[in-house]
Design a protein around this motif. Structure first.
Motif, PDB file in Angstrom:
ATOM      1  N   PRO A  24      -5.891   7.339   2.940  1.00 31.49           N
ATOM      2  CA  PRO A  24      -6.260   6.640   1.854  1.00 31.49           C
ATOM      3  C   PRO A  24      -6.114   5.064   1.751  1.00 31.49           C
ATOM      4  O   PRO A  24      -5.687   4.499   2.572  1.00 31.49           O
ATOM      5  CB  PRO A  24      -5.199   7.326   0.936  1.00 31.49           C
ATOM      6  N   THR A  25      -6.750   4.562   0.960  1.00 31.97           N
ATOM      7  CA  THR A  25      -6.680   3.020   0.561  1.00 31.97           C
ATOM      8  C   THR A  25      -5.405   2.650  -0.122  1.00 31.97           C
ATOM      9  O   THR A  25      -4.836   1.808   0.105  1.00 31.97           O
ATOM     10  CB  THR A  25      -8.233   2.577  -0.130  1.00 31.97           C
ATOM     11  N   VAL A  26      -5.181   3.478  -1.336  1.00 27.98           N
ATOM     12  CA  VAL A  26      -4.140   3.182  -2.133  1.00 27.98           C
ATOM     13  C   VAL A  26      -3.362   4.356  -1.943  1.00 27.98           C
ATOM     14  O   VAL A  26      -3.430   5.604  -1.929  1.00 27.98           O
ATOM     15  CB  VAL A  26      -4.811   3.049  -3.738  1.00 27.98           C
ATOM     16  N   TRP A  27      -2.054   4.078  -1.657  1.00 25.11           N
ATOM     17  CA  TRP A  27      -1.018   4.920  -1.226  1.00 25.11           C
ATOM     18  C   TRP A  27       0.089   5.164  -2.466  1.00 25.11           C
ATOM     19  O   TRP A  27       0.780   6.181  -2.382  1.00 25.11           O
ATOM     20  CB  TRP A  27      -0.168   4.550  -0.063  1.00 25.11           C
ATOM     21  N   LEU A  40      -6.127   0.574  -9.768  1.00 25.85           N
ATOM     22  CA  LEU A  40      -5.986   1.190  -8.404  1.00 25.85           C
ATOM     23  C   LEU A  40      -7.320   2.150  -8.185  1.00 25.85           C
ATOM     24  O   LEU A  40      -7.534   2.083  -6.810  1.00 25.85           O
ATOM     25  CB  LEU A  40      -4.841   2.286  -8.337  1.00 25.85           C
ATOM     26  N   ALA A  41      -7.774   2.967  -9.177  1.00 23.34           N
ATOM     27  CA  ALA A  41      -8.830   3.677  -9.014  1.00 23.34           C
ATOM     28  C   ALA A  41     -10.046   3.091  -8.358  1.00 23.34           C
ATOM     29  O   ALA A  41     -10.599   3.379  -7.433  1.00 23.34           O
ATOM     30  CB  ALA A  41      -9.391   4.447 -10.036  1.00 23.34           C
ATOM     31  N   HIS A  43      -9.850  -0.296  -7.003  1.00 23.13           N
ATOM     32  CA  HIS A  43      -9.614  -0.704  -5.607  1.00 23.13           C
ATOM     33  C   HIS A  43      -9.696   0.478  -4.732  1.00 23.13           C
ATOM     34  O   HIS A  43     -10.394   0.243  -3.444  1.00 23.13           O
ATOM     35  CB  HIS A  43      -8.160  -1.011  -5.716  1.00 23.13           C
ATOM     36  N   GLU A  44      -9.323   1.724  -4.798  1.00 22.58           N
ATOM     37  CA  GLU A  44      -9.664   2.687  -3.787  1.00 22.58           C
ATOM     38  C   GLU A  44     -11.086   2.845  -3.516  1.00 22.58           C
ATOM     39  O   GLU A  44     -11.702   2.965  -2.459  1.00 22.58           O
ATOM     40  CB  GLU A  44      -9.144   4.119  -4.320  1.00 22.58           C
ATOM     41  N   THR A  45     -12.083   2.822  -4.541  1.00 21.16           N
ATOM     42  CA  THR A  45     -13.274   2.920  -4.361  1.00 21.16           C
ATOM     43  C   THR A  45     -13.967   1.833  -3.743  1.00 21.16           C
ATOM     44  O   THR A  45     -14.951   1.985  -2.914  1.00 21.16           O
ATOM     45  CB  THR A  45     -14.083   2.864  -6.050  1.00 21.16           C
ATOM     46  N   LEU A 120       0.125  -0.766  -3.293  1.00 18.21           N
ATOM     47  CA  LEU A 120      -1.158  -0.471  -2.711  1.00 18.21           C
ATOM     48  C   LEU A 120      -0.856   0.324  -1.512  1.00 18.21           C
ATOM     49  O   LEU A 120      -1.418   1.091  -1.115  1.00 18.21           O
ATOM     50  CB  LEU A 120      -1.669  -1.728  -1.999  1.00 18.21           C
ATOM     51  N   LYS A 188     -14.152   2.860   3.824  1.00 24.63           N
ATOM     52  CA  LYS A 188     -14.161   4.244   3.916  1.00 24.63           C
ATOM     53  C   LYS A 188     -14.935   4.518   5.289  1.00 24.63           C
ATOM     54  O   LYS A 188     -15.092   5.932   5.468  1.00 24.63           O
ATOM     55  CB  LYS A 188     -14.904   4.867   2.761  1.00 24.63           C
ATOM     56  N   ASP A 242      -8.904  -4.284   1.447  1.00 21.74           N
ATOM     57  CA  ASP A 242      -8.176  -3.529   2.568  1.00 21.74           C
ATOM     58  C   ASP A 242      -8.411  -3.870   3.963  1.00 21.74           C
ATOM     59  O   ASP A 242      -9.357  -4.469   4.183  1.00 21.74           O
ATOM     60  CB  ASP A 242      -9.122  -2.076   2.277  1.00 21.74           C
TER      61      ASP A 242
END
Length: 296
Positions: A24-27, A40-41, A43-45, A120, A188, A242
């Protein structure tokens, strides 16, 4: 080289298709820090987040004065932590800057930074790398497309991409003065590079990276898939990104200089091992491995 399982092989003898990231990017979650669930969502994307007005005018002035002091310090003229432009000899970066500046050392422990880094990465964190960067007007040179994690994995022994960088602008970032370009979502995908790592590669790569960069065909494919955004914003803004996002910057041929504080936070659960694709680890001032005590 490490005997640990290598989930992200690179510096290969022949090209290999890009890998889909396994981690994952966000833990963390919205309850563990200042970022909201929506932030956070995103940032994950996208793999990055921009925060405007992260520093106020007084802080910008104070840190800018620190950068100038370090750049001009005669005792650092031949220090290995100071990286100079290949052509002009001008200061390009100063590494391990928290060792040289009490003000920046305090900044690395500021809750505005520390709470976000912990959120993060979902754990306590330590400093993998710190530096200040200068890109003077007219003659500042950029960096070719690359993933930081590719280098940190190959040459430092960072096991997985559980690290995040924060670049704090001390000057205005325009679209035309060598600002950072990123490919949103590219974090990703892990892109391996071709070619063995030379001994002491850091002695040249910190001036101009030529080993560990993706092929033009891989860059083209990523750009067509993800597109390219550019980090622009006023002095005091902060870019969280990231460790595996594909990014780069062009030369600055404008009169407007660019400078920033660059801090890399790594999870204490992701401490460095032996390099995965280099003869020996890079020096301590480039990649901290001796002290992984959580920042407080």
């Amino acid at each position: 080289m490490t005997t640990d399982q290598d989930l992200y092989p690179t510096r290969l003898s022949e090209p290999k298709a890009p890998l889909t990231r396994e981690h994952p990017t966000v833990w963390g979650d919205a309850g563990s820090g200042p970022f909201s669930a929506e932030e956070l969502a995103a940032h994950e994307t996208r793999g990055f987040t921009v925060i405007d007005d992260f520093l106020d005018a007084q802080e910008i002035a104070a840190y800018s004065a620190e950068l100038q002091r370090l750049s001009d310090a005669p005792e650092l003229a031949r220090d290995e932590r100071v990286i100079r432009e290949r052509q002009t000899g001008a200061v390009r970066s100063v590494f391990a800057v928290q060792q040289l500046s009490e003000a920046i050392d305090r900044l690395t422990r500021d809750p505005r930074l520390l709470d976000r880094a912990r959120q993060l990465l979902g754990s306590d964190v330590y400093l993998h790398q710190t530096r200040i960067n200068f890109m003077p007007g007219f003659r500042g040179t950029g960096f070719y497309w690359h993933s930081d994690f590719e280098t940190w994995h190959a040459e430092d022994g960072m096991p997985i991409p559980r690290a995040v960088s924060c670049s704090i602008a001390l000057t205005d970032n325009y679209p035309f003065n060598g600002g950072l370009m990123v490919m949103p979502g590219s974090h990703k995908t892990f892109v391996s590079s071709v070619g063995a790592t030379p001994a002491d590669n850091h002695e040249s790569s910190l001036q101009a990276q030529e080993v560990g960069v993706p092929s033009e065909s891989d860059i083209t494919s990523l750009a067509e898939r993800y597109g390219i955004d550019q980090f622009t914003g006023a002095a005091g803004s902060a870019l969280w990104f990231d460790s595996n996002i594909m990014h780069g910057s062009g030369n600055n041929i404008t009169p407007f200089p660019r400078s920033n504080i660059f801090l890399v936070f790594n999870s204490v659960d992701n401490a460095l091992v032996q390099p995965y694709a280099a003869p020996a680890p890079r020096p301590e001032h480039i990649a901290h491995r001796e002290n992984v005590t959580p920042l407080r």
